[in-house]
Each structure stands twice: as C-alpha cells, then as structure tokens.
Design an enzyme around this catalytic site. Structure first.
Site, mmCIF file in Angstrom:
data_model
loop_
_atom_site.group_PDB
_atom_site.id
_atom_site.type_symbol
_atom_site.label_atom_id
_atom_site.label_comp_id
_atom_site.label_asym_id
_atom_site.label_seq_id
_atom_site.Cartn_x
_atom_site.Cartn_y
_atom_site.Cartn_z
ATOM 1 N N HIS A 114 6.206 0.295 37.470
ATOM 2 C CA HIS A 114 7.051 -0.556 36.634
ATOM 3 C C HIS A 114 7.263 0.123 35.285
ATOM 4 O O HIS A 114 6.308 0.645 34.691
ATOM 5 C CB HIS A 114 6.371 -1.905 36.373
ATOM 6 C CG HIS A 114 6.137 -2.731 37.603
ATOM 7 N ND1 HIS A 114 6.915 -3.820 37.921
ATOM 8 C CD2 HIS A 114 5.207 -2.645 38.590
ATOM 9 C CE1 HIS A 114 6.467 -4.370 39.041
ATOM 10 N NE2 HIS A 114 5.433 -3.673 39.466
ATOM 11 N N HIS A 150 5.162 2.099 43.629
ATOM 12 C CA HIS A 150 6.199 1.988 42.596
ATOM 13 C C HIS A 150 5.539 1.828 41.249
ATOM 14 O O HIS A 150 4.460 1.257 41.139
ATOM 15 C CB HIS A 150 7.140 0.797 42.871
ATOM 16 C CG HIS A 150 6.432 -0.496 43.089
ATOM 17 N ND1 HIS A 150 5.805 -0.794 44.286
ATOM 18 C CD2 HIS A 150 6.218 -1.558 42.283
ATOM 19 C CE1 HIS A 150 5.251 -1.995 44.200
ATOM 20 N NE2 HIS A 150 5.474 -2.481 42.984
ATOM 21 N N GLY A 161 -2.222 -7.282 41.843
ATOM 22 C CA GLY A 161 -0.922 -7.954 41.809
ATOM 23 C C GLY A 161 0.168 -7.237 42.576
ATOM 24 O O GLY A 161 1.347 -7.523 42.399
ATOM 25 N N GLN A 162 -0.221 -6.318 43.460
ATOM 26 C CA GLN A 162 0.790 -5.589 44.246
ATOM 27 C C GLN A 162 1.361 -6.494 45.327
ATOM 28 O O GLN A 162 0.600 -7.082 46.110
ATOM 29 C CB GLN A 162 0.162 -4.342 44.883
ATOM 30 C CG GLN A 162 1.176 -3.497 45.642
ATOM 31 C CD GLN A 162 0.555 -2.241 46.246
ATOM 32 O OE1 GLN A 162 -0.665 -2.078 46.259
ATOM 33 N NE2 GLN A 162 1.398 -1.365 46.748
HETATM 34 P P1 5GP Z 1 4.469 -5.393 42.556
HETATM 35 O O1 5GP Z 1 4.128 -6.838 42.408
HETATM 36 O O2 5GP Z 1 4.264 -4.921 43.981
HETATM 37 O O3 5GP Z 1 3.784 -4.488 41.555
HETATM 38 O O4 5GP Z 1 5.986 -5.248 42.197
HETATM 39 C C1 5GP Z 1 7.017 -5.501 43.106
HETATM 40 C C2 5GP Z 1 8.259 -5.699 42.301
HETATM 41 O O5 5GP Z 1 9.359 -5.526 43.144
HETATM 42 C C3 5GP Z 1 8.364 -7.091 41.682
HETATM 43 O O6 5GP Z 1 8.492 -6.979 40.284
HETATM 44 C C4 5GP Z 1 9.607 -7.680 42.347
HETATM 45 O O7 5GP Z 1 10.377 -8.454 41.455
HETATM 46 C C5 5GP Z 1 10.347 -6.452 42.801
HETATM 47 N N1 5GP Z 1 11.144 -6.635 44.006
HETATM 48 C C6 5GP Z 1 10.748 -7.226 45.162
HETATM 49 N N2 5GP Z 1 11.738 -7.170 46.079
HETATM 50 C C7 5GP Z 1 12.772 -6.524 45.474
HETATM 51 C C8 5GP Z 1 14.076 -6.153 45.921
HETATM 52 O O8 5GP Z 1 14.485 -6.413 47.055
HETATM 53 N N3 5GP Z 1 14.864 -5.502 45.031
HETATM 54 C C9 5GP Z 1 14.427 -5.182 43.761
HETATM 55 N N4 5GP Z 1 15.295 -4.523 42.964
HETATM 56 N N5 5GP Z 1 13.201 -5.510 43.322
HETATM 57 C C10 5GP Z 1 12.388 -6.186 44.167
#
Ligand code: 5GP
Ligand code: ZN
Length: 118
Positions: free
Chosen positions: A106, A104, A97-98
């Site tokens: 969460h 990063h 789900g990346q």
């Molecule tokens: P992933 O799905 O890669 O584990 O998590 C990416 C996270 O980054 C998602 O929860 C999404 O809401 C967050 N995100 C994506 N773009 C931005 C942004 O421009 N600013 C912030 N603060 N969060 C973001």
C-alpha cells in the site's frame, strides 16, 4: 512464489481481466488505485508475478522488493508526496490484516497518519 492463479483477483487485474485504474506499470509491477481508499492517495503496488504474501519472500526476491519500493517512490513523487511524506505498508496474514493473498504494498499519503495503527 507460485504460478499465476486464475482465482486470484490481483492476477486477474494484472492480466487485464478485471479493470483497474492504473497509475504506473512496468515489466515487474503495476500500481493501481485502491478500490476502497483510506487516504487521499491510496495506491497498491502489485508484482505481476503471483507471490502469496510477504512471508513467501526470501533473499532471492530482493530485486523485486526494491523494485516495488522504487515504483512506490516514483508514483509518490509524481503525486507530489515527497516533501509531505507517505506510508508504505505490506499486510501479512490474518493478524496483519491481509485480505488479498497476492503480494501488494500500500502507498498511502495526502494526510497526516498516526502510529501505531489500530
Ligand atoms: P490487504 O487488506 O490485503 O492488505 O489489502 C487489499 C486491498 O485491496 C484493500 O485495500 C482493498 O480495498 C483492495 N482491493 C480489493 N479488491 C480490489 C479490487 O478488485 N480492485 C482494487 N483496485 N482494489 C481492491
Ligand atoms: Zn495472484
């Protein structure tokens, strides 16, 4: 590990070129509010250094990973989550789900969560 990527959204957030709501920052990480929160508390612990994802980490990155967890714990404590608990998640790759290819973690809390995730 690789050099900062001008096309990477989190590198741009780290650099301040894209605004974010910052909860914590030090020399290694920033902690920001997630744009699309999935829980009452949903923050992202982002290393300043560009790392594409958890799969790019190895034993030489041990200090960074511990630092990320410690930063998450500190922010969780500041948000009053220590007693109730919280979840730390790193999504890796498509099935993980990346969606952003900059490492990063969460930090999710403030409500009961369930296992396994969907
Ligand atoms: P992933 O799905 O890669 O584990 O998590 C990416 C996270 O980054 C998602 O929860 C999404 O809401 C967050 N995100 C994506 N773009 C931005 C942004 O421009 N600013 C912030 N603060 N969060 C973001
Ligand atoms: Zn990056």
């Amino acid at each position: 590990m690789s050099a900062p990527d001008p096309n990477c959204i989190f590198c741009q957030i780290v650099a301040g070129a894209i605004p974010s709501e910052q909860a914590y920052a030090d020399d290694q990480v920033i902690v920001i509010q997630d744009l699309n929160p999935q829980a009452p508390v949903h923050l992202l612990v982002i290393p300043r250094r560009h790392v594409s994802g958890a799969a790019d980490l190895d034993a030489t990155d041990a200090a960074l990973v511990v630092h990320m967890v410690a930063a998450a714990n500190a922010v969780a404590a500041a948000r009053g989550l220590t007693a109730s608990g919280y979840r730390l998640v790193i999504n890796q790759g498509t099935h993980g789900g990346q969606t952003v290819s900059h490492l990063h973690m969460h930090l999710l809390g403030g409500r009961q969560m369930h296992w396994p995730p969907g």
